[in-house]
Design an enzyme around this catalytic site. Structure first.
Site, short mmCIF file in Angstrom:
data_model
loop_
_atom_site.label_atom_id
_atom_site.label_comp_id
_atom_site.label_asym_id
_atom_site.label_seq_id
_atom_site.Cartn_x
_atom_site.Cartn_y
_atom_site.Cartn_z
N ASN A 56 0.80 -1.23 0.00
CA ASN A 56 0.00 0.00 0.00
C ASN A 56 0.84 1.28 0.00
O ASN A 56 0.31 2.37 -0.18
CB ASN A 56 -0.99 -0.02 1.18
CG ASN A 56 -2.09 -1.05 0.94
OD1 ASN A 56 -2.21 -1.58 -0.16
ND2 ASN A 56 -2.86 -1.34 1.97
N ARG A 83 -8.54 -1.56 -7.60
CA ARG A 83 -9.15 -0.32 -7.16
C ARG A 83 -8.11 0.79 -6.96
O ARG A 83 -8.40 1.96 -7.18
CB ARG A 83 -9.90 -0.61 -5.85
CG ARG A 83 -11.01 0.33 -5.65
CD ARG A 83 -11.61 0.23 -4.29
NE ARG A 83 -12.32 1.47 -4.05
CZ ARG A 83 -11.75 2.57 -3.64
NH1 ARG A 83 -10.47 2.58 -3.35
NH2 ARG A 83 -12.45 3.66 -3.48
N PRO A 121 -16.70 4.38 -2.26
CA PRO A 121 -16.80 5.59 -3.08
C PRO A 121 -15.47 6.35 -3.15
O PRO A 121 -14.57 6.12 -2.35
CB PRO A 121 -17.85 6.42 -2.34
CG PRO A 121 -17.78 5.97 -0.92
CD PRO A 121 -17.34 4.54 -0.95
N ASP A 157 -15.83 9.85 -3.55
CA ASP A 157 -16.38 11.22 -3.50
C ASP A 157 -15.43 12.21 -2.82
O ASP A 157 -15.31 13.36 -3.24
CB ASP A 157 -17.75 11.21 -2.80
CG ASP A 157 -17.70 10.58 -1.41
OD1 ASP A 157 -17.04 9.53 -1.26
OD2 ASP A 157 -18.28 11.13 -0.46
N ASP A 200 -7.20 -3.68 8.12
CA ASP A 200 -6.53 -4.73 7.34
C ASP A 200 -6.02 -5.88 8.20
O ASP A 200 -5.49 -6.86 7.67
CB ASP A 200 -5.35 -4.12 6.54
CG ASP A 200 -5.84 -3.24 5.40
OD1 ASP A 200 -7.03 -3.33 5.04
OD2 ASP A 200 -5.04 -2.44 4.88
N1 EPU Z 1 -14.40 6.69 1.88
C1 EPU Z 1 -15.44 7.48 1.45
N2 EPU Z 1 -15.22 8.32 0.38
C2 EPU Z 1 -14.03 8.39 -0.26
C3 EPU Z 1 -12.97 7.58 0.20
C4 EPU Z 1 -13.18 6.73 1.28
O1 EPU Z 1 -16.54 7.43 2.00
O2 EPU Z 1 -13.90 9.17 -1.21
C5 EPU Z 1 -14.60 5.77 3.02
C6 EPU Z 1 -14.40 4.31 2.59
O3 EPU Z 1 -15.57 3.76 2.00
C7 EPU Z 1 -14.04 3.67 3.91
C8 EPU Z 1 -13.21 4.74 4.60
O4 EPU Z 1 -13.57 5.97 3.96
O5 EPU Z 1 -15.20 3.41 4.66
C9 EPU Z 1 -11.71 4.56 4.53
O6 EPU Z 1 -11.32 4.23 3.20
P1 EPU Z 1 -9.92 4.68 2.59
O7 EPU Z 1 -10.17 5.68 1.51
O8 EPU Z 1 -8.98 5.06 3.67
O9 EPU Z 1 -9.44 3.34 1.90
P2 EPU Z 1 -8.49 3.25 0.63
O10 EPU Z 1 -7.57 4.39 0.66
O11 EPU Z 1 -9.29 3.04 -0.59
C10 EPU Z 1 -6.53 1.92 1.73
C11 EPU Z 1 -5.89 0.57 1.55
C12 EPU Z 1 -6.82 -0.51 2.07
C13 EPU Z 1 -7.15 -0.23 3.52
C14 EPU Z 1 -7.74 1.17 3.67
C15 EPU Z 1 -8.00 1.57 5.11
C16 EPU Z 1 -4.47 0.87 -0.38
C17 EPU Z 1 -4.17 0.50 -1.79
N3 EPU Z 1 -5.57 0.35 0.13
O12 EPU Z 1 -7.70 1.90 0.92
O13 EPU Z 1 -6.09 -1.73 1.96
O14 EPU Z 1 -8.06 -1.19 4.00
O15 EPU Z 1 -6.84 2.15 3.10
O16 EPU Z 1 -6.84 1.52 5.86
O17 EPU Z 1 -3.71 1.58 0.25
C18 EPU Z 1 -5.80 -4.05 1.72
O18 EPU Z 1 -4.58 -3.84 1.62
O19 EPU Z 1 -6.28 -5.21 1.88
C19 EPU Z 1 -6.73 -2.91 1.66
C20 EPU Z 1 -8.02 -3.05 1.40
#
Ligand code: EPU
Length: 419
Positions: free
Chosen positions: A23, A91, A121, A123, A306
Site C-alpha cells: 500500500n 481499485r 466511493p 467522493d 486490514d
Molecule cells: N471513503 C469514502 N469516500 C471516499 C474515500 C473513502 O466514504 O472518497 C470511506 C471508505 O468507504 C471507507 C473509509 O472511507 O469506509 C476509509 O477508506 P480509505 O479511503 O482510507 O481506503 P483506501 O484508501 O481506498 C486503503 C488501503 C486498504 C485499507 C484502507 C483503510 C491501499 C491501496 N488500500 O484503501 O487496503 O483497508 O486504506 O486503511 O492503500 C488491503 O490492503 O487489503 C486494503 C483493502
C-alpha cells in the site's frame, strides 16, 4: 487458478523477512507520473497488484523496467486516459488521478465499482480535486477531472468513516504542482501516506506535516526524478505475528518497523503473548494461554481494518468472549461465514463480531473472498485439525509475497496446487 492446502497442527519457529509495503508501493509508483525524469523505486514487492500498476503505467506510455525488487519508471510522454481493463482489476488504480491532474491538468479513469469489502466511493478524492479548481465529470462509467490551472486551497478530507488513505495521497499528489499553498485537514496519518510524502519531497515537493491530521503543501513548478526504498509492509508483518501467536513457539520478523505495529502488538501483549522489539526486528513468543480481547478498527494509529480478519482467526480459538467492531469498512466480514464452516463460533451484530472462542477448529474446503479474508483462512488452517483447502487464492497473491513459502520456512505444512 491455484489453491492452497494447509495441513494443520505445525509449530512455527524461526525468522522471516518482511517484504516492502504494497500500500506504499502502489501510490509511490503512481507518483512517478509527476516527472519526466526516471525514478528508481526499490523494495517493491512481487505481487499481482503491483504487476497491474506497472502494466497501467506502461499503457499510459511510461518506460518501466523491473529487476527483482527494483523498478525504474520514466514517464517522459504520457497519456491521461486509463484503460478500463486494468482499472477494473485493481481499485488502487484511482491513485493515478492525482498525479495526472497535477502534471497534465486532466485525467480520465474508469470509476471503480464497489468491492467485496463494501461500497468504496471516491467522493472525497473528487471533492479535494474540485477544491483545487478542477472540474469533475462522471460519464459513461468514467470519471474525468480537468483544470485550466490548479490553485492551493484548504480542504477537509474527513469522511463519516474517518480519514481516507488514497484520498489523502491523491490530493497531495495533485497539490504538489498547484499554484500556492494547500492545507489538507482530516488527512490520513498512515505510515504509507508518510512514505509517499517522503518520496515526493525527494522529487522536489514541499510538504510538511505528513503523518499528522494536517498536511501543508507549497506548490512547486516541477518535480524531478528520485530514488526511494519502500517501507516494510506492516500488514504482512502483522499477519505473521498472528500466525506465530496461533501456532508459534518463537518467531522473529526481520526488516520490519516495530513503531508501525504498536496498535497490533499492544493487543497481542494484552492477549498474553510475549513481544520484544529492537530496531527493525520483532520477536513474538507464544507460550501460554491467550486471553480474549475487545477491539475496534480505526484509521492509523488505531487498530487496522486490514488486520481485523486475521485477528478474528486468532480469537476464534481464544477461550472466552471477544468482541471486534469494524468502523472503517462496516461490511468487511466475508471471512466469518468461512471460519464458521471450520467450527468457529462467531455472531455478527451489524458491524460487530462477537467471538466465543472454541478449543479447536477443523479443516474444511473454504473460499477466499478478499485479500485479508484469505490470509485469515490460512491462519485458521494452521491451527485447525486436518486439512484446509483454500480456493481462489489469487486474492492472497494480490497482497502477500509467497505467503506459503514464507510460512513453510517457519515450519508450516502448506501446499500450492495448480488446478
Ligand atoms: N471513503 C469514502 N469516500 C471516499 C474515500 C473513502 O466514504 O472518497 C470511506 C471508505 O468507504 C471507507 C473509509 O472511507 O469506509 C476509509 O477508506 P480509505 O479511503 O482510507 O481506503 P483506501 O484508501 O481506498 C486503503 C488501503 C486498504 C485499507 C484502507 C483503510 C491501499 C491501496 N488500500 O484503501 O487496503 O483497508 O486504506 O486503511 O492503500 C488491503 O490492503 O487489503 C486494503 C483493502
Amino acid at each position: 487458478m491455484d489453491k492452497i492446502i494447509v495441513h494443520g497442527g505445525a509449530t512455527l519457529n524461526g525468522s522471516v523477512r518482511i517484504s516492502g509495503s504494497k500500500n506504499s508501493a502502489l501510490p509511490i509508483l503512481a507518483a512517478t507520473l509527476l516527472t519526466k525524469e526516471p525514478c528508481i523505486i526499490s523494495r517493491v514487492p512481487d505481487l499481482s497488484d503491483i504487476h497491474y500498476m506497472l502494466t497501467l503505467l506502461s499503457e499510459l506510455g511510461c518506460e518501466v523496467e523491473r529487476a527483482s525488487g527494483t523498478v525504474t519508471v520514466k514517464a517522459e510522454k504520457i497519456l491521461t486516459e486509463a484503460p478500463y481493463d486494468i482499472v477494473r482489476k485493481m481499485r488502487a488504480s484511482v491513485c493515478i488521478l492525482g498525479p495526472l491532474l497535477g502534471r497534465e491538468k486532466k485525467a480520465t479513469v474508469s470509476l471503480p465499482g464497489g468491492c467485496i469489502i463494501g461500497d468504496r466511493p471516491i467522493d472525497i478524492h473528487l471533492k479535494g480535486f474540485e477544491a483545487l479548481g478542477a472540474a469533475v465529470l462522471v460519464q459513461a462509467g468514467n470519471v474525468k477531472v480537468l483544470a485550466s490551472e490548479l490553485r492551493g486551497a484548504t480542504i477537509n478530507l474527513r469522511s463519516k468513516f474517518g480519514s481516507t488513505v488514497l484520498g489523502t495521497d491523491n490530493v497531495m499528489m495533485a497539490a504538489v504542482l498547484a499554484e500556492g499553498t494547500t492545507v489538507i485537514d482530516g488527512a490520513a496519518e498512515e505510515p504509507e501516506v508518510v512514505d509517499l510524502a517522503n518520496f515526493l519531497i525527494k522529487m522536489g515537493a514541499k510538504i510538511e506535516g505528513a503523518g499528522t491530521r494536517r498536511i501543508i503543501i507549497e506548490g512547486v513548478k516541477e518535480l524531478h526524478g528520485a530514488e526511494h526504498a519502500v517501507i516494510p509492509d506492516r500488514i504482512e508483518a502483522g499477519t505473521f505475528l498472528i500466525a506465530a501467536a496461533i501456532s508459534g513457539k518463537e518467531v522473529t520478523l526481520k526488516r520490519t518497523d516495530p513503531a508501525h505495529l504498536k496498535s497490533l502488538t499492544g493487543p497481542l501483549i494484552q492477549a498474553g503473548l510475549s513481544i520484544t522489539s529492537r530496531r527493525d526486528e520483532i520477536t513474538i513468543r507464544a507460550d501460554g494461554t491467550r486471553r480474549p480481547l475487545e477491539l475496534e478498527t480505526m484509521p492509523y494509529p488505531g487498530f487496522p481494518t486490514d488486520m481485523q480478519a486475521q485477528m478474528c482467526a486468532m480469537l476464534a480459538t481464544t477461550a472466552g468472549i471477544s468482541v471486534i467492531t469494524e468502523n472503517v469498512f462496516p461490511q468487511r466480514y466475508m471471512h466469518v461465514a468461512e471460519l464458521k464452516r471450520m467450527g468457529a463460533n462467531i455472531e455478527l451484530q451489524g458491524s460487530t463480531a462477537i467471538i466465543n472462542g472454541v478449543a479447536k477448529l477443523s479443516g474444511a474446503p473454504v473460499m477466499a473472498s478478499d485479500l485479508r479474508a484469505s490470509a485469515a483462512l490460512v491462519l485458521a488452517g494452521l491451527q485447525a485439525e486436518g486439512t484446509t483447502e483454500i480456493n481462489r487464492v489469487y486474492h492472497i497473491d494480490r497482497g502477500y509475497e509467497s505467503i506459503d513459502e514464507k510460512l513453510n520456512s517457519l515450519g508450516a505444512n502448506i501446499e500450492r496446487v495448480k488446478v
